[in-house]
Design a protein around this motif. Structure first.
Motif, PDB file in Angstrom:
ATOM      1  N   TYR A  75       0.854  -1.187   0.000  1.00 58.20           N
ATOM      2  CA  TYR A  75       0.000   0.000   0.000  1.00 58.20           C
ATOM      3  C   TYR A  75       0.891   1.238   0.000  1.00 58.20           C
ATOM      4  O   TYR A  75       2.032   1.198   0.473  1.00 58.20           O
ATOM      5  N   THR A  76       0.389   2.319  -0.550  1.00 54.45           N
ATOM      6  CA  THR A  76       1.151   3.555  -0.564  1.00 54.45           C
ATOM      7  C   THR A  76       0.222   4.736  -0.320  1.00 54.45           C
ATOM      8  O   THR A  76      -0.998   4.582  -0.256  1.00 54.45           O
ATOM      9  N   GLY A  91      -3.378   5.215   7.845  1.00 53.03           N
ATOM     10  CA  GLY A  91      -4.043   4.002   7.376  1.00 53.03           C
ATOM     11  C   GLY A  91      -5.163   4.298   6.409  1.00 53.03           C
ATOM     12  O   GLY A  91      -5.348   3.600   5.410  1.00 53.03           O
ATOM     13  N   ALA A  92      -5.940   5.346   6.688  1.00 49.79           N
ATOM     14  CA  ALA A  92      -7.045   5.719   5.807  1.00 49.79           C
ATOM     15  C   ALA A  92      -6.542   6.295   4.490  1.00 49.79           C
ATOM     16  O   ALA A  92      -7.223   6.203   3.463  1.00 49.79           O
ATOM     17  N   MET A  93      -5.364   6.909   4.499  1.00 46.39           N
ATOM     18  CA  MET A  93      -4.788   7.495   3.282  1.00 46.39           C
ATOM     19  C   MET A  93      -4.241   6.425   2.334  1.00 46.39           C
ATOM     20  O   MET A  93      -4.131   6.650   1.134  1.00 46.39           O
ATOM     21  N   ALA A  94      -3.858   5.266   2.882  1.00 45.86           N
ATOM     22  CA  ALA A  94      -3.149   4.248   2.102  1.00 45.86           C
ATOM     23  C   ALA A  94      -4.048   3.590   1.069  1.00 45.86           C
ATOM     24  O   ALA A  94      -5.200   3.252   1.350  1.00 45.86           O
ATOM     25  N   VAL A  95      -3.506   3.416  -0.132  1.00 42.32           N
ATOM     26  CA  VAL A  95      -4.235   2.769  -1.233  1.00 42.32           C
ATOM     27  C   VAL A  95      -3.371   1.639  -1.790  1.00 42.32           C
ATOM     28  O   VAL A  95      -2.142   1.698  -1.752  1.00 42.32           O
ATOM     29  N   PRO A  96      -3.994   0.575  -2.324  1.00 44.12           N
ATOM     30  CA  PRO A  96      -3.216  -0.560  -2.833  1.00 44.12           C
ATOM     31  C   PRO A  96      -2.514  -0.244  -4.146  1.00 44.12           C
ATOM     32  O   PRO A  96      -2.986   0.547  -4.954  1.00 44.12           O
ATOM     33  N   THR A  97      -1.358  -0.875  -4.336  1.00 40.34           N
ATOM     34  CA  THR A  97      -0.614  -0.774  -5.590  1.00 40.34           C
ATOM     35  C   THR A  97      -0.780  -2.085  -6.358  1.00 40.34           C
ATOM     36  O   THR A  97      -1.467  -3.009  -5.907  1.00 40.34           O
ATOM     37  N   ASP A  98      -0.119  -2.171  -7.502  1.00 35.77           N
ATOM     38  CA  ASP A  98      -0.106  -3.402  -8.289  1.00 35.77           C
ATOM     39  C   ASP A  98       1.145  -4.221  -7.984  1.00 35.77           C
ATOM     40  O   ASP A  98       1.739  -4.846  -8.866  1.00 35.77           O
ATOM     41  N   MET A  99       1.545  -4.236  -6.706  1.00 34.33           N
ATOM     42  CA  MET A  99       2.730  -4.990  -6.310  1.00 34.33           C
ATOM     43  C   MET A  99       2.492  -5.739  -5.004  1.00 34.33           C
ATOM     44  O   MET A  99       1.793  -5.252  -4.116  1.00 34.33           O
ATOM     45  N   TRP A 100       3.066  -6.928  -4.937  1.00 32.56           N
ATOM     46  CA  TRP A 100       3.106  -7.721  -3.710  1.00 32.56           C
ATOM     47  C   TRP A 100       4.559  -8.037  -3.396  1.00 32.56           C
ATOM     48  O   TRP A 100       5.389  -8.151  -4.317  1.00 32.56           O
ATOM     49  N   GLU A 101       4.855  -8.179  -2.120  1.00 35.74           N
ATOM     50  CA  GLU A 101       6.181  -8.649  -1.727  1.00 35.74           C
ATOM     51  C   GLU A 101       6.027  -9.836  -0.779  1.00 35.74           C
ATOM     52  O   GLU A 101       5.245  -9.784   0.181  1.00 35.74           O
ATOM     53  N   PHE A 102       6.772 -10.890  -1.099  1.00 28.36           N
ATOM     54  CA  PHE A 102       6.718 -12.132  -0.334  1.00 28.36           C
ATOM     55  C   PHE A 102       8.051 -12.379   0.363  1.00 28.36           C
ATOM     56  O   PHE A 102       9.122 -12.171  -0.222  1.00 28.36           O
ATOM     57  N   LEU A 103       7.967 -12.838   1.606  1.00 29.80           N
ATOM     58  CA  LEU A 103       9.167 -13.330   2.261  1.00 29.80           C
ATOM     59  C   LEU A 103       9.548 -14.661   1.636  1.00 29.80           C
ATOM     60  O   LEU A 103       8.683 -15.484   1.325  1.00 29.80           O
ATOM     61  N   HIS A 152      -1.821  -7.136   9.811  1.00 30.19           N
ATOM     62  CA  HIS A 152      -0.707  -6.306   9.354  1.00 30.19           C
ATOM     63  C   HIS A 152      -0.980  -5.771   7.953  1.00 30.19           C
ATOM     64  O   HIS A 152      -1.692  -6.400   7.172  1.00 30.19           O
ATOM     65  N   ARG A 153      -0.361  -4.647   7.641  1.00 25.66           N
ATOM     66  CA  ARG A 153      -0.256  -4.173   6.256  1.00 25.66           C
ATOM     67  C   ARG A 153       1.137  -3.573   6.065  1.00 25.66           C
ATOM     68  O   ARG A 153       1.718  -3.019   6.997  1.00 25.66           O
ATOM     69  N   LEU A 154       1.637  -3.688   4.847  1.00 24.86           N
ATOM     70  CA  LEU A 154       2.902  -3.060   4.482  1.00 24.86           C
ATOM     71  C   LEU A 154       2.593  -1.770   3.735  1.00 24.86           C
ATOM     72  O   LEU A 154       1.943  -1.802   2.679  1.00 24.86           O
TER      73      LEU A 154
END
Length: 220
Positions: A75-76, A91-103, A152-154
């Protein structure tokens, strides 16, 4: 009777809102998982890959035991929103992107990060690395395990080169744990990552605004 129906209606609305709060533990689609699993084959398991020790795989056993771990939808926050919004609710400002990150896990440790992005309407693994971030997020998860009550959210603030882990408990935003990139941008005295160091939204926004503003002014 009408009063009972009214209160029952209000209760259902509140229950629905609470369910949205717990939706932070977002699950990747099958297509995204498939792209990530292919990414491990491409970037880690391929015998032609070189310098894997730079990406957290020091031994053959590290490579052989590498598996996909927890994935986070990135999210960004729009920089203008971060600089000018008066609610100070990150948190309310954050919007999803077209990216995921995996451990990427190896021998029960988070050793690297695999990035999956949507390109030409297809999810594709595009890179691995960020060993420091992998260790920090792994330690964050150990400190705050996900459950029905904890999510959680990143959140990534590109204009401040900052990553934060948003932590929610029992349907309420507990705060944000800055990774080392954010700690530097926020000007925190202690540079080392601390999964117990939870900051509220107002502090994060206030401390990140100067870095975002400098970056934006440097583009003009």
């Amino acid at each position: 009777m009408r009063k009972l129906q009214f209160f029952a209606f209000i209760f259902l609305i509140l229950l629905f809102q609470a369910s949205l709060l717990f939706a932070d533990n977002e699950k990747p689609s099958r297509e995204i998982i498939a792209a990530a699993e292919q990414g491990i084959i491409t970037f880690v398991k391929d015998p032609n890959m070189k310098n894997l020790n730079d990406y957290g795989f020091a031994t053959k056993k590290d490579i052989d035991t590498a598996v996909l771990g927890k994935g986070y939808h990135i999210y960004t926050v729009n920089p203008d929103t971060l600089l000018n919004n008066e609610t100070l609710d990150l948190g309310a400002m954050a919007v999803p992107t077209d990216m995921w990150e995996f451990l990427i896990m190896s021998q029960n440790k988070a050793v690297s990060v695999l990035t999956v992005a949507k390109m030409n309407d297809r999810w594709t693994a595009v890179s691995i690395g960020k060993t420091g971030m992998a260790e920090q997020v792994g330690n964050f998860i150990k400190k705050w395990p996900e459950s029905k009550e904890t999510s959680h959210r990143l959140i990534r603030i590109y204009q401040a080169t900052s990553d934060l882990m948003e932590l929610s408990e029992t349907g309420k935003k507990k705060g944000f744990v800055p990774l080392t990139s954010s700690r530097a941008a926020m000007g925190l005295t202690k540079a080392d990552f601390d999964p117990s160091d939870v900051h509220d939204s107002k502090d994060v926004i206030t401390q990140l605004r100067p870095a975002v503003r400098r970056n934006m002014e440097g583009r003009h």
